[in-house]
Write a protein that holds these residues in place. Structure first.
Motif, short mmCIF file in Angstrom:
data_model
loop_
_atom_site.label_atom_id
_atom_site.label_comp_id
_atom_site.label_asym_id
_atom_site.label_seq_id
_atom_site.Cartn_x
_atom_site.Cartn_y
_atom_site.Cartn_z
N ASP A 178 0.84 -1.20 0.00
CA ASP A 178 0.00 0.00 0.00
C ASP A 178 0.88 1.26 0.00
OD1 ASP A 178 -1.79 2.14 0.78
OD2 ASP A 178 -3.21 0.59 1.39
N GLU A 179 0.88 1.98 -1.13
CA GLU A 179 1.72 3.16 -1.24
C GLU A 179 1.18 4.33 -0.43
OE1 GLU A 179 4.48 2.81 -2.45
OE2 GLU A 179 4.41 1.19 -3.90
N LYS A 180 -0.13 4.36 -0.20
CA LYS A 180 -0.71 5.45 0.59
C LYS A 180 -0.46 5.24 2.08
CE LYS A 180 -5.07 7.77 1.68
NZ LYS A 180 -6.54 7.79 1.46
N ASP A 181 -0.77 4.04 2.55
CA ASP A 181 -0.57 3.75 3.98
C ASP A 181 0.89 3.44 4.30
OD1 ASP A 181 -3.27 4.05 4.29
OD2 ASP A 181 -3.72 1.90 4.35
N ARG A 182 1.71 3.16 3.28
CA ARG A 182 3.11 2.75 3.44
C ARG A 182 3.19 1.44 4.23
NH1 ARG A 182 6.12 6.57 0.31
NH2 ARG A 182 4.63 8.25 0.05
N VAL A 183 2.35 0.50 3.85
CA VAL A 183 2.25 -0.78 4.57
C VAL A 183 2.56 -1.92 3.61
CG1 VAL A 183 0.65 -2.39 5.69
CG2 VAL A 183 0.63 0.05 6.30
N ILE A 184 3.32 -2.89 4.12
CA ILE A 184 3.58 -4.15 3.40
C ILE A 184 3.08 -5.29 4.29
CG2 ILE A 184 5.34 -5.71 2.48
CD1 ILE A 184 7.10 -3.27 1.95
N VAL A 185 2.26 -6.16 3.73
CA VAL A 185 1.76 -7.33 4.46
C VAL A 185 2.04 -8.56 3.62
CG1 VAL A 185 -0.23 -8.47 5.50
CG2 VAL A 185 -0.08 -5.96 5.52
N PHE A 186 2.64 -9.58 4.24
CA PHE A 186 2.84 -10.84 3.52
C PHE A 186 2.81 -12.01 4.49
CE2 PHE A 186 7.15 -9.29 4.47
CZ PHE A 186 7.77 -10.40 5.03
N GLU A 187 2.53 -13.18 3.93
CA GLU A 187 2.54 -14.43 4.69
C GLU A 187 3.77 -15.22 4.28
OE1 GLU A 187 -1.00 -16.41 3.50
OE2 GLU A 187 -2.21 -14.60 3.71
N ARG A 188 4.36 -15.86 5.25
CA ARG A 188 5.42 -16.83 4.96
C ARG A 188 5.29 -17.95 5.97
NH1 ARG A 188 11.58 -15.65 2.88
NH2 ARG A 188 11.73 -17.62 1.78
N PHE A 203 4.41 -4.67 8.05
CA PHE A 203 5.36 -3.57 8.12
C PHE A 203 4.63 -2.25 7.87
CE2 PHE A 203 7.91 -7.22 7.12
CZ PHE A 203 9.16 -6.98 7.67
N ASN A 204 4.75 -1.33 8.80
CA ASN A 204 4.21 0.02 8.61
C ASN A 204 5.38 1.00 8.52
OD1 ASN A 204 2.91 2.47 8.58
ND2 ASN A 204 1.98 2.27 10.61
N PHE A 205 5.74 1.39 7.29
CA PHE A 205 6.86 2.29 7.08
C PHE A 205 6.47 3.76 7.19
CE2 PHE A 205 8.76 -1.47 5.11
CZ PHE A 205 10.10 -1.32 5.45
N HIS A 206 5.20 4.05 7.51
CA HIS A 206 4.79 5.45 7.57
C HIS A 206 5.51 6.16 8.71
CE1 HIS A 206 2.33 9.05 7.30
NE2 HIS A 206 1.81 8.57 6.17
N TRP A 207 5.96 7.36 8.45
CA TRP A 207 6.75 8.12 9.41
C TRP A 207 5.89 8.73 10.52
CZ3 TRP A 207 5.80 8.77 4.36
CH2 TRP A 207 4.94 9.82 3.98
N PRO A 230 1.42 0.32 14.67
CA PRO A 230 2.08 1.60 14.95
C PRO A 230 3.03 2.00 13.82
CG PRO A 230 2.26 0.06 16.81
CD PRO A 230 1.79 -0.72 15.63
N ASN A 231 3.29 3.30 13.73
CA ASN A 231 4.19 3.77 12.67
C ASN A 231 5.61 3.27 12.90
OD1 ASN A 231 4.38 5.68 14.95
ND2 ASN A 231 5.75 6.82 13.62
#
Length: 350
Positions: A225-235, A242-246, A305-306
């Motif tokens: 998600d480029e707006k939320d700056r979030v990456i979600v994956f399963e392994r 991951f929340n990369f938003h500042w 959390p950010n």
């Protein structure tokens, strides 16, 4: 091919790793099948990409670009991922930690001194960079000489001036040994913030050892998600968020998952043990509910959390145990046999 054939012929348990950036075909296919014969390939593009990204503002980081670089490898070709190596840590460049925190590392890494916004940002992103690299980058993970605790400085071997054929002189360092070392004591010092970064590295390794997610066949990236700056994956049975938003933290954030059941937190980069702010309750339980979301058949709600990464594990059904004895339900059809009455005793009332 000859060397790999010889090594694996003499020592079948040996592992060979090739350093290749060209995308050489059949690189990790056995020699007997016509391949070059390596067991693993170093995923060299990852470290270069991180340095490229670190030169940008947080607002310019692209989630899709990060994911593409980490997963851009051939199917079934095992890779060793790493966030940085000698190319980044030698003189002329800077380690990831130094790119993130720069000269503040010299004054504000002691726990008895107040932190700075640059230090807080650097420690948080350093942990996230390492775990997303480990989580998506391959089937092996490599630490490089202090990367596990954010070593601040570069490596510079003793050298004199070098004169090139065109007359240009590259100055040396006077054969100095000042930077020809690694300060591994920094990661063990309980009065420095490096300790928390090293504890996080240990926790990463323990999660991998327990769940074996790097060798799992199941990997699915459900959100970039480029707006939320979030990456979600399963392994494997783990869900990485991951929340990369500042600045933005997300309450009741819905994330997709494959398997139904109860999930729990098994790794939290915001844990105070790792230099975080402790914004999550590790005793909380997260229950999945049915319904497609992000192309997944189920989902559950979390607090993200950010500048944090949180890893959730599926809690498998476990037998209830009391005093080390497993409880077994007795069917109603099975009842204890009645004791024979004593001939001399009076009959019992009904």
């Amino acid at each position: 091919m000859l060397v790999n054939d010889m090594i694996h012929g003499l020592y079948p348990e040996a592992v060979t790793i090739g350093e290749d950036v060209s995308g050489m075909p059949t690189f990790c296919i056995p020699v007997q099948d016509g391949g070059v014969g390596f067991d693993y390939r170093l995923h060299m593009a990852i470290a270069d990409k991180w340095i490229e990204i670190l030169k940008k503002r947080d607002e310019d980081w692209k989630m899709g670009e990060i994911v593409h670089t980490l997963t851009n490898r051939r199917w079934m070709e095992k890779c060793v991922a790493y966030a940085e190596s000698h190319d980044q840590a030698l003189v002329g460049d800077k380690t990831i930690a130094f790119w993130l925190m720069d000269k503040d590392m010299y004054e504000f890494m002691a726990l008895d001194r107040p932190s700075t916004a640059l230090i807080d940002r650097g420690i948080a992103l350093h942990k996230m960079i390492r775990l997303v690299t480990m989580g998506l980058g391959g089937e092996g993970y490599l630490n490089f000489m202090g990367n596990e605790f954010g070593h601040p400085e570069w490596i510079d071997f003793p050298r004199g001036d070098q004169r090139l054929p065109n007359g240009v002189v590259i100055p040396g360092n006077g054969y100095s040994y000042d930077k020809c070392r690694r300060r591994f004591d920094l990661g063990d010092a309980d009065y420095l913030r490096y300790r928390g970064m090293q504890e996080f590295d240990q926790a990463m390794q323990h999660v991998e050892e327990k769940y074996g997610f790097m060798t799992s066949e199941h990997t699915y990236i459900s959100r970039k998600d480029e707006k939320d700056r979030v990456i979600v994956f399963e392994r494997g049975n783990l869900v990485f968020i991951f929340n990369f938003h500042w600045n933005n933290s997300y309450f009741d954030y819905r994330v997709g998952c494959a398997k139904p059941g109860k999930y729990k937190i098994v790794l939290d980069s915001d844990d105070p043990l790792f230099g975080g702010f402790g914004r999550l309750d590790h005793n909380a339980e997260y229950f999945s509910f049915e319904g497609w979301y992000d192309d997944r058949p189920r989902s559950f709600m979390v607090y993200a959390p950010n500048r944090t990464v949180v890893v959730y594990a599926l809690v498998e059904d476990e037998p209830k145990v009391v005093n080390d004895l497993e409880l077994v339900e007795i069917p109603e059809t099975v009842k204890p046999a009645a004791a024979e009455p004593d001939e001399e005793s009076e009959p019992l009332d009904s």
